[in-house]
Design an enzyme around this catalytic site. Structure first.
Site, short mmCIF file in Angstrom:
data_model
loop_
_atom_site.label_atom_id
_atom_site.label_comp_id
_atom_site.label_asym_id
_atom_site.label_seq_id
_atom_site.Cartn_x
_atom_site.Cartn_y
_atom_site.Cartn_z
N TYR A 233 -22.87 20.60 29.87
CA TYR A 233 -21.76 20.89 30.77
C TYR A 233 -20.90 19.81 30.65
O TYR A 233 -21.22 18.72 30.48
CB TYR A 233 -22.21 21.26 32.14
CG TYR A 233 -22.95 20.42 32.73
CD1 TYR A 233 -22.73 19.34 33.32
CD2 TYR A 233 -24.13 20.92 33.47
CE1 TYR A 233 -23.28 18.50 34.22
CE2 TYR A 233 -24.73 20.26 34.22
CZ TYR A 233 -24.46 18.91 34.70
OH TYR A 233 -25.28 18.27 35.33
N CYS A 234 -19.55 20.20 30.80
CA CYS A 234 -18.40 19.07 30.90
C CYS A 234 -18.72 18.05 29.66
O CYS A 234 -18.70 16.93 29.72
CB CYS A 234 -18.39 18.32 32.25
SG CYS A 234 -16.80 17.22 32.61
N PRO A 235 -18.79 18.62 28.41
CA PRO A 235 -18.94 17.58 27.22
C PRO A 235 -17.71 16.81 27.20
O PRO A 235 -16.45 17.30 27.08
CB PRO A 235 -19.17 18.80 25.97
CG PRO A 235 -18.35 20.04 26.47
CD PRO A 235 -18.47 19.98 28.08
N LYS B 101 -28.21 14.49 27.20
CA LYS B 101 -27.20 13.84 27.87
C LYS B 101 -27.77 13.56 29.24
O LYS B 101 -28.40 14.74 29.95
CB LYS B 101 -26.11 14.94 27.99
CG LYS B 101 -24.89 14.40 28.83
CD LYS B 101 -23.72 15.33 28.71
CE LYS B 101 -22.46 15.09 29.89
NZ LYS B 101 -21.46 16.07 29.65
#
Length: 278
Positions: A148-150, A161
């Site tokens: 998420y939110c890459p 991550k």
């Protein structure tokens, strides 16, 4: 230890530790505090600042998330799961904050030559590598597709991550912000955000491409290092790193001069947030 990024060396680091304020401390307050500190660091009224903060059960959406076609249904789902939902005033997409996630803001003054945006990212990456140096693991900064939110400065170990970095710039001040997943399940957090997007999109085609989240791409430091890494462990490592990087480390809170500006910024952010979630 890795070479230290030069902008991390400061004559004084002022430290504002808000990592233990508990569930009443709201994420909107954090964004107002960073905006306030950007202003006072930017105009020279304060030395550089390292601020730490923890928020309980909060989903922070990006501006693009506020344009999802079925946003209200997505927010209801998150609220039903016990999360507060806010929209932040900086870039990026949805992230999960809870009591197992430590946030750090480095607030620096813009230099005459200017601090390139990648310099801010590199400095934070360097700080985290310094804090975790004893584990002898490779911490990479690259986009982790499926998280998420890459972004191009996702921090990962073995392609999983555990942290994401963002930046905000106001009136000569720069806030480089990171969330570090210390405890808990990275994949469970990712699955929550995946389900939110599924509900808020419902298969509709949108101009903006939202991330297709693969939960297994994310993990906490506790999972990655096979050792319990608590918020207080990371705080101790942060303080030890800052002591190496400056002549003076000064514990602090908001000053009397900063409080009125904070109140003004908080009201502005609350109003903007309400408008974004209308």
């Amino acid at each position: 230890m890795n070479d230290i990024h030069p902008i991390l060396y400061q004559k004084e680091w002022r430290v504002i530790d808000q990592s233990t304020l508990g569930p009443q401390f709201q994420a909107l307050q954090s964004f107002a505090i960073d905006d306030t500190l950007c202003t006072t660091v930017g105009n020279g009224a304060s030395s550089s600042i390292a601020r730490s903060w923890v928020h309980h059960d909060t989903i922070v959406l990006g501006i693009q998330d506020s344009r999802l076609p079925f946003l209200k249904e997505g927010i209801k789902f998150l609220q039903h799961r016990g999360y507060n939902v806010i929209v932040r005033n900086s870039g990026g997409l949805a992230v999960v904050l809870d009591e197992g996630v430590l946030n750090i803001s480095l607030i620096l003054r813009e230099t005459e030559k200017g601090i390139d945006i990648n310099v801010g990212y590199d400095a934070m990456w360097n700080l985290i590598r310094t804090m975790l140096a004893e584990y002898n693991v490779t911490i990479e900064a690259k986009e982790i597709v499926g998280s998420y939110c890459p972004g191009s400065y996702d921090l990962s170990i073995n392609d999983k991550k555990f942290a994401g970095i963002s930046q905000r710039r106001i009136r000569g001040g720069i806030a480089v912000q990171i969330y570090l997943c210390a405890l808990g399940s990275g994949s469970e957090r990712a699955a929550l955000v995946r389900d939110f997007y599924n509900i808020a999109l419902q298969g509709e085609q949108t101009k903006f491409i939202y991330p297709a989240i693969i939960p297994d791409t994310m993990a906490s430091l506790t999972e990655l290092l096979s050792e319990t890494i608590t918020i207080s462990d990371l705080m101790l490592r942060l303080l030890q790193a800052l002591q190496q990087l400056s002549e003076i480390v000064t514990p602090s809170g908001l000053t009397m001069e900063e409080l009125p500006l904070y109140e003004h910024n908080l009201q502005r952010i609350v109003d903007r947030n309400e408008k974004a979630l209308e």
